[in-house]
Design a protein around this motif. Structure first.
Motif, short mmCIF file in Angstrom:
data_model
loop_
_atom_site.label_atom_id
_atom_site.label_comp_id
_atom_site.label_asym_id
_atom_site.label_seq_id
_atom_site.Cartn_x
_atom_site.Cartn_y
_atom_site.Cartn_z
N ASP A 198 15.80 36.51 17.60
CA ASP A 198 15.32 37.78 18.14
C ASP A 198 16.05 38.94 17.45
N LEU A 199 15.29 39.86 16.90
CA LEU A 199 15.89 41.06 16.28
C LEU A 199 15.85 42.17 17.32
N LEU A 200 17.04 42.59 17.77
CA LEU A 200 17.09 43.60 18.83
C LEU A 200 17.19 45.01 18.27
N GLU A 201 17.82 45.16 17.08
CA GLU A 201 18.02 46.50 16.53
C GLU A 201 18.23 46.37 15.04
N LEU A 202 17.66 47.29 14.29
CA LEU A 202 17.90 47.29 12.84
C LEU A 202 18.04 48.75 12.41
N VAL A 203 19.26 49.15 12.08
CA VAL A 203 19.51 50.58 11.80
C VAL A 203 20.12 50.76 10.42
N ARG A 204 19.64 51.76 9.74
CA ARG A 204 20.28 52.15 8.48
C ARG A 204 21.10 53.39 8.78
N GLU A 205 22.41 53.30 8.62
CA GLU A 205 23.25 54.49 8.85
C GLU A 205 22.86 55.56 7.83
N ARG A 206 22.53 56.77 8.35
CA ARG A 206 22.09 57.82 7.43
C ARG A 206 23.19 58.83 7.17
N ALA A 207 23.29 59.27 5.96
CA ALA A 207 24.26 60.32 5.63
C ALA A 207 23.68 61.65 6.09
N SER A 208 24.54 62.56 6.55
CA SER A 208 24.08 63.89 6.97
C SER A 208 24.63 64.92 5.99
N LEU A 209 24.16 66.16 6.20
CA LEU A 209 24.65 67.25 5.36
C LEU A 209 26.17 67.39 5.51
N GLU A 210 26.62 67.05 6.72
CA GLU A 210 28.05 67.13 6.96
C GLU A 210 28.82 66.19 6.04
N ASP A 211 28.25 64.97 5.85
CA ASP A 211 28.90 64.02 4.94
C ASP A 211 28.92 64.56 3.52
N VAL A 212 27.79 65.18 3.13
CA VAL A 212 27.71 65.75 1.78
C VAL A 212 28.78 66.80 1.61
N PHE A 213 28.86 67.68 2.63
CA PHE A 213 29.81 68.78 2.58
C PHE A 213 31.24 68.28 2.47
N ARG A 214 31.59 67.33 3.35
CA ARG A 214 32.95 66.81 3.34
C ARG A 214 33.25 66.10 2.03
N ASN A 215 32.28 65.33 1.59
CA ASN A 215 32.43 64.59 0.36
C ASN A 215 32.76 65.52 -0.82
N LEU A 216 32.00 66.63 -0.89
CA LEU A 216 32.14 67.52 -2.04
C LEU A 216 33.36 68.43 -1.93
N THR A 217 33.57 69.01 -0.75
CA THR A 217 34.63 70.00 -0.65
C THR A 217 35.99 69.37 -0.49
N LEU A 218 36.07 68.20 0.14
CA LEU A 218 37.37 67.55 0.27
C LEU A 218 37.87 67.08 -1.08
N ASP A 219 36.98 66.50 -1.88
CA ASP A 219 37.35 66.07 -3.23
C ASP A 219 37.97 67.22 -4.00
N ALA A 220 37.28 68.37 -3.94
CA ALA A 220 37.72 69.52 -4.73
C ALA A 220 39.08 69.99 -4.26
N SER A 221 39.30 70.04 -2.93
CA SER A 221 40.59 70.56 -2.49
C SER A 221 41.72 69.57 -2.77
N LYS A 222 41.39 68.26 -2.76
CA LYS A 222 42.41 67.29 -3.12
C LYS A 222 42.82 67.44 -4.58
N GLU A 223 41.80 67.61 -5.42
CA GLU A 223 42.08 67.81 -6.84
C GLU A 223 42.98 69.02 -7.05
N ALA A 224 42.65 70.10 -6.34
CA ALA A 224 43.40 71.33 -6.49
C ALA A 224 44.85 71.14 -6.06
N GLN A 225 45.02 70.32 -4.99
CA GLN A 225 46.38 70.11 -4.51
C GLN A 225 47.20 69.27 -5.47
N SER A 226 46.54 68.27 -6.06
CA SER A 226 47.29 67.39 -6.95
C SER A 226 47.54 68.04 -8.30
N ALA A 227 46.70 69.01 -8.66
CA ALA A 227 46.84 69.65 -9.97
C ALA A 227 48.08 70.56 -10.02
#
Lengths: 317, 244
Positions: free
Chosen positions: A288-317
Motif C-alpha cells: 500500500d502506498l500511503l504517501e509519495l512526496v517530492r520535497e520542493r525547493a522554495s525561493l527561500e532555499d534559492v536565496f539562502r543558497n546564493l547569499t550564504l555562499d557569497a558571505s562565506k566567501e567574503a569572510q574567508s577571503a
C-alpha cells in the motif's frame, strides 16, 4: 522600461555595486532581494537620479539617468526607504505639493489626487496632519505621493518594512493593484512578498546580481529534493527489491510508524525514471502506498543558497 | 521656474504654520517697542529709528541662525532631502525657492515694523527717504545672513552645528565692518588686507545704505554676496549625489 548596464558605485574605497546589469520590461513587477548592504538601495537611488553612478549606465523609459536626469525623474514615482514625509503638513496639502512639483497640471490635479487617495485608501485621513498618522497610514501616504502623477515606473524601497502583519497584507494588495498599471521595482527582505506580488526576482549579494528570473526559473536551478514514500509492506522485501530494481539509487528508512515505513529515495539529477519504476514496484508487490512526496525547493532555499555562499566567501577571503 | 514657485510656496506656508514664525514676530515686536521707548527718552523720531536700525543687525546675528539652521539640516535628517532631490527640479530651483521664502517671511515681519515710523510720523515728523533706504539696507543685509545660514545648514544634518557655524561666521563677517576693530587691525596689518577684509563685510554696506544713500555698488555687493553663498549651497547639495 529600465535598462541597466555594468552599473558601478563606489563610496570612497568601498565598492557598493560591482557592475550589475539587468533590464525590466513594461508591466513587470520586479522584486529586488538581498541581505542588508547588498546594493539594493544604491541601485534604486541611482535609478531615481538621487545618486550618480561611478561607472556603467542606466536608463529609465529611454532616458539616461545621468544625462537626462530631469526627464527620468518626471517618469518615476519613488518611495525611499523609511518613507520620509513632511510631517508638519496635512495629507491633502502634501499630496497637492507632490502633484504640483511633479508638474501635474492644475486642472487635472484634483482628479489625480483623488485617484491616489482612492487607490491608497486615504480618504479618512485627508485633513489630518501627517505627524498624527499611524505607521501604516504614513506608508500609504508615501505610496500615494509616488503615484500621484501617474508615473510609468514605480520604485519602492522596502515598502513593507516596519509594518504590522495586517498592514503588510494591505500594502501588498496595494502594490499588486499598482502593478496592473505601472512598471514596479521594489526591494524587500520578505521572500513571500516576492512570491506573492512580483513577476520576477533579482537577487543581489555583495554588489552583484547572483540570480535573475521568475520564481519557477530560480527554484529550478536548485537540485530537486529527495522522494519520500510512505509504504505499508514488509521492510526487508521493500528495501531488497528497491536496491535490485531501482538502478542503484540509494534508498533508506527515515521513520517507522504504525504499520508503515517512510523511505527516502535520493533521485539523481537527470531523467532516470525512478519515480515510475518505484510506483510499478509497489503495484506489482501489492504494497500500500500511503504517501509519495517530492520535497520542493522554495525561493527561500534559492536565496539562502546564493547569499550564504557569497558571505562565506567574503569572510574567508 | 514653476517648480521653484512650488518650493517657495511650501516653504513660506510652513513658516506661518510653525511656532518659529510667532517667536520671530515677538522678537521684532520687542525691538520695535524698545526703539519706541528710546523716543520717550531722547525726544526725537530720528533717534528712535536710529536705535531700531542699530539693534536690528545684532538681533539678526543672534537669532537668524536659529531660523536658517533647519532649512537643509532638517530635510537631511528626516530623509525628505532624498525625496526632494528626486523630484524633477534643478538644485538651483530648490535653493532659490527656499532662500526666497525665508527672505519673504522676514520681509513680512519688517513690513509689520513699519508701524513704528508711521506712529512716529503721526506724532512728529519722519524724514522718510533715509528710513526707506534703511529698510532696503536691512532687507539686503538680512538676505546676506540668510544665504550664509542656509549654506551652513546644507553642510550638516545637525541643526545645532549649523547654527553655531552660522553665528561664528556671521559674527566674523559682521565685526570686520566695525571701524574700531579695523583701526586696531591697521596697526599691525598691511592696509590692503584690512581693506579687503573690510570690503567683504556686509555690515559696511549696511551702514553705507543706512546713511540714506542707495548706491548701486552696495546693491551689487549684496547680490554677489548672496549669489556666492547660494552657489556654494548648490554645490554642497550636488556633491551629495556622489556620496549618498
Amino acid at each position: 522600461m529600465i535598462e541597466v548596464e555594468g552599473l558601478e558605485k563606489w563610496y570612497g574605497f568601498a565598492q557598493a555595486l560591482k557592475g550589475i546589469s539587468f533590464s525590466v520590461q513594461k508591466g513587470e513587477v520586479v522584486g529586488f532581494l538581498g541581505p542588508n548592504g547588498a546594493g539594493k538601495s544604491t541601485t534604486m537611488k541611482i535609478l531615481t537620479g538621487y545618486l550618480l553612478p561611478t561607472g556603467g549606465s542606466a536608463s529609465v523609459a529611454g532616458f539616461d539617468v545621468v544625462a537626462d536626469s530631469l526627464q527620468v525623474r518626471r517618469r518615476i514615482g519613488y518611495l525611499p526607504e523609511s518613507t520620509p514625509l513632511y510631517t508638519d503638513m496635512r495629507v491633502d496639502d502634501y499630496l497637492a505639493f507632490c502633484a504640483d512639483i511633479r508638474g501635474v497640471p492644475r486642472l487635472k490635479r484634483n482628479k489625480a489626487i483623488g485617484r491616489a487617495v482612492e487607490l491608497c485608501g486615504l480618504s479618512k485621513v485627508l485633513g489630518k496632519n501627517i505627524v498624527e498618522l499611524s505607521k501604516g497610514y504614513k506608508q500609504r501616504v508615501g505610496l500615494a505621493q509616488a503615484i500621484v502623477h501617474e508615473p510609468p515606473v514605480l520604485i519602492l524601497d522596502e515598502p513593507t518594512s516596519g509594518l504590522d502583519p495586517n498592514q503588510i497584507v494591505e500594502v501588498r494588495k496595494l502594490i499588486e493593484r499598482l502593478g496592473e498599471e505601472h512598471t514596479v521595482v521594489l526591494s524587500t527582505h520578505y521572500l513571500q512578498e516576492v512570491e506573492k506580488s512580483c513577476t520576477r526576482a533579482i537577487i543581489v549579494s555583495q554588489g552583484e546580481i547572483v540570480a535573475d528570473g521568475t520564481q519557477e526559473e530560480l527554484v529550478a536551478t536548485l537540485p530537486r529534493g529527495p522522494l519520500r514514500a510512505r509504504v505499508r509492506g514488509p521492510e526487508e522485501n521493500v528495501l531488497r527489491q528497491c536496491n535490485e530494481l531501482l538502478h542503484g539509487v540509494p534508498v533508506g528508512v527515515i521513520e517507522r510508524g504504525d504499520g508503515w515505513i517512510d523511505y527516502r529515495i535520493d533521485v539523481p539529477e537527470g531523467n532516470a525514471p525512478v519515480v515510475e519504476a518505484f510506483a510499478r514496484l509497489v503495484v506489482k508487490n501489492g504494497w500500500d502506498l500511503l504517501e509519495l512526496v517530492r520535497e520542493r525547493a522554495s525561493l527561500e532555499d534559492v536565496f539562502r543558497n546564493l547569499t550564504l555562499d557569497a558571505s562565506k566567501e567574503a569572510q574567508s577571503a | 521656474m514653476r517648480e521653484t514657485m512650488v518650493i517657495f510656496r511650501r516653504e513660506l506656508r510652513s513658516y506661518f504654520l510653525s511656532p518659529i514664525a510667532y517667536v520671530f514676530g515677538l522678537l521684532f515686536l520687542a525691538i520695535v517697542l524698545f526703539a519706541a521707548s528710546s523716543m520717550a527718552l531722547v525726544h526725537g523720531s530720528q533717534a528712535s529709528m536710529q536705535s531700531f536700525f542699530g539693534m536690528l543687525p545684532w538681533v539678526l546675528l543672534l537669532f537668524l541662525p536659529g531660523l536658517t539652521m533647519r532649512l537643509w539640516a532638517e530635510e537631511r535628517k528626516s530623509g525628505t532631502l532624498e525625496l526632494l532631490m528626486t523630484f524633477p527640479v534643478q538644485i538651483s530651483g530648490l535653493v532659490i525657492g527656499k532662500f526666497a521664502a525665508t527672505l519673504c517671511f522676514l520681509a513680512f515681519l519688517m513690513v509689520l515694523t513699519l508701524g513704528l515710523p508711521v506712529t512716529l510720523d503721526y506724532y512728529g515728523s519722519v524724514d522718510w527717504p533715509p528710513v526707506i533706504a534703511a529698510y532696503v539696507a536691512s532687507l539686503l543685509f538680512t538676505g546676506s545672513f540668510v544665504a550664509v545660514g542656509m549654506f551652513w545648514s546644507s553642510t550638516t544634518r545637525d541643526q545645532i552645528v549649523a547654527m553655531l557655524l552660522s553665528v561664528v561666521s556671521l559674527l566674523v563677517l559682521f565685526v570686520l565692518g566695525y571701524p574700531t576693530l579695523l583701526e586696531a587691525m591697521a596697526g599691525w596689518m598691511p592696509a590692503v588686507v584690512v581693506d579687503v577684509l573690510n570690503g567683504v563685510s556686509p555690515y559696511k554696506y549696511f551702514e553705507s545704505i543706512g546713511r540714506g544713500v542707495l548706491d548701486t555698488r552696495d546693491v551689487v555687493y549684496f547680490a554677489c554676496f548672496c549669489g556666492f553663498f547660494l552657489y556654494a549651497n548648490a554645490l554642497v547639495l550636488q556633491a551629495r549625489r556622489h556620496k549618498g
